[in-house]
Design a protein around this motif. Structure first.
Motif, PDB file in Angstrom:
ATOM      1  N   LYS A   1       0.831  -1.211   0.000  1.00 54.51           N
ATOM      2  CA  LYS A   1       0.000   0.000   0.000  1.00 54.51           C
ATOM      3  C   LYS A   1       0.863   1.258   0.000  1.00 54.51           C
ATOM      4  N   SER A   2       2.117   1.117   0.453  1.00 59.40           N
ATOM      5  CA  SER A   2       2.946   2.313   0.580  1.00 59.40           C
ATOM      6  C   SER A   2       3.925   2.509  -0.576  1.00 59.40           C
ATOM      7  N   SER A   3       4.243   1.426  -1.306  1.00 59.35           N
ATOM      8  CA  SER A   3       5.231   1.568  -2.371  1.00 59.35           C
ATOM      9  C   SER A   3       4.969   0.577  -3.503  1.00 59.35           C
ATOM     10  N   LYS A   4       5.663   0.799  -4.619  1.00 56.87           N
ATOM     11  CA  LYS A   4       5.484  -0.080  -5.775  1.00 56.87           C
ATOM     12  C   LYS A   4       6.487  -1.223  -5.736  1.00 56.87           C
ATOM     13  N   TYR A   5       6.027  -2.376  -5.266  1.00 55.42           N
ATOM     14  CA  TYR A   5       6.873  -3.572  -5.233  1.00 55.42           C
ATOM     15  C   TYR A   5       6.298  -4.604  -6.197  1.00 55.42           C
ATOM     16  N   ILE A   6       7.199  -5.369  -6.803  1.00 54.51           N
ATOM     17  CA  ILE A   6       6.752  -6.586  -7.470  1.00 54.51           C
ATOM     18  C   ILE A   6       6.847  -7.649  -6.376  1.00 54.51           C
ATOM     19  N   ILE A   7       5.739  -8.315  -6.098  1.00 53.74           N
ATOM     20  CA  ILE A   7       5.753  -9.296  -5.009  1.00 53.74           C
ATOM     21  C   ILE A   7       6.077 -10.687  -5.555  1.00 53.74           C
ATOM     22  N   SER A   8       7.112 -11.280  -4.992  1.00 55.59           N
ATOM     23  CA  SER A   8       7.487 -12.642  -5.393  1.00 55.59           C
ATOM     24  C   SER A   8       7.105 -13.589  -4.274  1.00 55.59           C
ATOM     25  N   THR A   9       6.064 -14.365  -4.524  1.00 52.53           N
ATOM     26  CA  THR A   9       5.563 -15.283  -3.490  1.00 52.53           C
ATOM     27  C   THR A   9       4.904 -16.504  -4.124  1.00 52.53           C
ATOM     28  N   GLN A  10       4.948 -17.596  -3.387  1.00 53.22           N
ATOM     29  CA  GLN A  10       4.238 -18.806  -3.801  1.00 53.22           C
ATOM     30  C   GLN A  10       2.974 -18.976  -2.938  1.00 53.22           C
ATOM     31  N   ASP A  11       2.746 -18.041  -2.039  1.00 52.45           N
ATOM     32  CA  ASP A  11       1.603 -18.107  -1.120  1.00 52.45           C
ATOM     33  C   ASP A  11       0.320 -17.763  -1.891  1.00 52.45           C
ATOM     34  N   ARG A  12      -0.492 -18.778  -2.144  1.00 52.73           N
ATOM     35  CA  ARG A  12      -1.673 -18.590  -3.007  1.00 52.73           C
ATOM     36  C   ARG A  12      -2.702 -17.640  -2.413  1.00 52.73           C
ATOM     37  N   ASP A  13      -2.883 -17.725  -1.090  1.00 51.84           N
ATOM     38  CA  ASP A  13      -3.855 -16.833  -0.446  1.00 51.84           C
ATOM     39  C   ASP A  13      -3.421 -15.379  -0.590  1.00 51.84           C
ATOM     40  N   LEU A  14      -2.113 -15.153  -0.399  1.00 50.84           N
ATOM     41  CA  LEU A  14      -1.595 -13.789  -0.538  1.00 50.84           C
ATOM     42  C   LEU A  14      -1.738 -13.313  -1.984  1.00 50.84           C
ATOM     43  N   GLN A  15      -1.423 -14.200  -2.926  1.00 53.12           N
ATOM     44  CA  GLN A  15      -1.568 -13.837  -4.346  1.00 53.12           C
ATOM     45  C   GLN A  15      -3.007 -13.406  -4.639  1.00 53.12           C
ATOM     46  N   GLU A  16      -3.952 -14.186  -4.100  1.00 55.55           N
ATOM     47  CA  GLU A  16      -5.370 -13.895  -4.343  1.00 55.55           C
ATOM     48  C   GLU A  16      -5.749 -12.513  -3.792  1.00 55.55           C
TER      49      GLU A  16
END
Ligand SMILES: [Zn+2]
Length: 225
Positions: A109-124
Motif C-alpha cells: 500500500k505504501s510503495s510499488k513492489y513486485i511481489i514474489s511469493t508462492q503463497d496462493r492466499d496472498l496472491q489472491e
C-alpha cells in the motif's frame, strides 16, 4: 529463456510502468515461500529474475518474512538463508512481528513492489488490488502474472474518464464556437439595420385627409354688420 516469454513480461511491465508508476530498477519483495521454491528448483533468484524482467532489480524482504521463516525451523533453513541475504525494508512491525503475508500486504500500500511469493492466499488478496505486480515460480520458470481484473478495470475507468473529459472539452468548444458565431451574426444584423435607409415611421405618418371632390361649399357670407 524463450523470446515470446520475454516479450510478454516486457509488455506486462510496460502496463505497470504506464499506469501505476513502476520504474526501473524494479523493487522485488521476496518472501520465504518463493525462496523455498527457488531452492527446490535450483533457481538463482537474482539472475533469473533480472533476465526475465530485463532490468536491474532491488531484491528486498522484511523483518516479518525473515522471522516467520526462522520460526518454521529446519525444514525451511535453506530458504531462510536465502531470504536473509536480501536487503530488509522497514515494514513498521519491528518488535511486533506479524505473519509474512500480512506484512507484505501492508507493504504494497505504501510503495510499488513486485511481489514474489508462492503463497496462493496472498496472491489472491494481491490480485484484488489494482496495479499490483506478482511473480511466482512455475517449477523453475518465473512467471509475471498478467494484470488482474482489478488492474484492468481501474485502467479502463481512468481511460473512460479522460475520454469523457476530452469529449466534454470538445463539446464546450463547439458550444463556444456556436455562441461566437451567434454573437457575430447579431452584430452584423445590428450593423445592417443601421446601414439601411430609414423609411418613414409608420406611427408618425398621419392619415391624409381625403379631400372631397364634390362642389365646394359656398363660403359663408360674412354677416352684415
Ligand atoms: Zn512486517
Amino acid at each position: 529463456m524463450k523470446i515470446e516469454r520475454l516479450k510478454k513480461s516486457h509488455k506486462t511491465m510496460a502496463f505497470y510502468i504506464t499506469n501505476f508508476n513502476y520504474h526501473q530498477p524494479y523493487q522485488v519483495l521476496v518472501d520465504a515461500t518463493f525462496c523455498q521454491a527457488a531452492l527446490k528448483n535450483k533457481v538463482q533468484i537474482n539472475d533469473q529474475l533480472k533476465k526475465y524482467l530485463q532490468s536491474e532489480l532491488k531484491l528486498l524482504t522484511t523483518y516479518c518474512c525473515i522471522l516467520e521463516a526462522e520460526s518454521l525451523g529446519a525444514s525451511l533453513s535453506g530458504a531462510t538463508q536465502i531470504v536473509k541475504k536480501f536487503a530488509v525494508h522497514k515494514c513498521g512491525h519491528e518488535g511486533k512481528p506479524v505473519p509474512a503475508s500480512e506484512c507484505i500486504y501492508s507493504m504494497v500500500k505504501s510503495s510499488k513492489y513486485i511481489i514474489s511469493t508462492q503463497d496462493r492466499d496472498l496472491q489472491e488478496k494481491l490480485r484484488r488490488l489494482a496495479g499490483q505486480a506478482i511473480i511466482y515460480l512455475h517449477k523453475a520458470t518465473p512467471v509475471l502474472e498478467q494484470p488482474s481484473k482489478a488492474s484492468k478495470k481501474f485502467v479502463n475507468r481512468i481511460k473512460m474518464r479522460s475520454l469523457l473529459s476530452k469529449q466534454t472539452e470538445q463539446k464546450i468548444k463547439v458550444f463556444k464556437e456556436i455562441e461566437g458565431i451567434n454573437k457575430e451574426l447579431n452584430v452584423t444584423k445590428i450593423m445592417n439595420k443601421k446601414k439601411k435607409p430609414r423609411g418613414p415611421n409608420p406611427l408618425s405618418c398621419k392619415k391624409k385627409t381625403i379631400k372631397k371632390t364634390g362642389p365646394s361649399r359656398p363660403s359663408r357670407k360674412k354677416k352684415k354688420k
